[in-house]
Design a protein around this motif. Structure first.
Motif, mmCIF file in Angstrom:
data_model
loop_
_atom_site.group_PDB
_atom_site.id
_atom_site.type_symbol
_atom_site.label_atom_id
_atom_site.label_comp_id
_atom_site.label_asym_id
_atom_site.label_seq_id
_atom_site.Cartn_x
_atom_site.Cartn_y
_atom_site.Cartn_z
ATOM 1 N N ASN A 26 74.041 77.733 29.579
ATOM 2 C CA ASN A 26 74.926 76.575 29.790
ATOM 3 C C ASN A 26 75.934 76.806 30.914
ATOM 4 O O ASN A 26 77.030 76.252 30.902
ATOM 5 N N MET A 27 75.540 77.646 31.869
ATOM 6 C CA MET A 27 76.426 77.902 33.013
ATOM 7 C C MET A 27 76.565 76.631 33.853
ATOM 8 O O MET A 27 75.607 75.882 34.030
ATOM 9 N N PHE A 28 77.778 76.393 34.338
ATOM 10 C CA PHE A 28 78.072 75.225 35.158
ATOM 11 C C PHE A 28 77.390 75.323 36.515
ATOM 12 O O PHE A 28 77.330 76.395 37.116
ATOM 13 N N THR A 29 76.908 74.185 36.959
ATOM 14 C CA THR A 29 76.409 74.022 38.325
ATOM 15 C C THR A 29 77.210 72.880 38.945
ATOM 16 O O THR A 29 77.977 72.198 38.249
ATOM 17 N N HIS A 30 77.008 72.655 40.232
ATOM 18 C CA HIS A 30 77.685 71.519 40.875
ATOM 19 C C HIS A 30 77.258 70.213 40.226
ATOM 20 O O HIS A 30 78.083 69.321 40.000
ATOM 21 N N VAL A 31 75.978 70.097 39.894
ATOM 22 C CA VAL A 31 75.478 68.871 39.261
ATOM 23 C C VAL A 31 76.162 68.656 37.913
ATOM 24 O O VAL A 31 76.640 67.561 37.616
#
Length: 67
Positions: A26-31
């Motif tokens: 569940n790591m954050f991405t730009h999307v």
């Protein structure tokens, strides 16, 4: 609302945003960051939701401790 990396659901006055990238922890991405922002902005424009819970989809990772 439909998103690629999050789910949004309502239960009465409670909204739940679920980060949905369990294979990647569940790591954050730009999307994902933009989708969370857009979802929260949409929630702010309506009056049904009084509180928002942010959670993550189940992550199937094993923590290994070695000495």
């Amino acid at each position: 609302m439909s998103f690629e990396t999050i789910f949004y659901e309502e239960d009465g006055p409670i909204g739940r945003i679920t980060l949905n990238r369990p294979d990647d922890g569940n790591m954050f991405t730009h999307v994902m960051c933009h989708e969370v922002r857009d979802c929260i902005n949409a929630i702010r424009r309506e009056t049904r939701t009084r509180v928002v819970v942010i959670t993550g989809a189940a992550v199937n990772e094993v923590l290994s401790l070695s000495s």
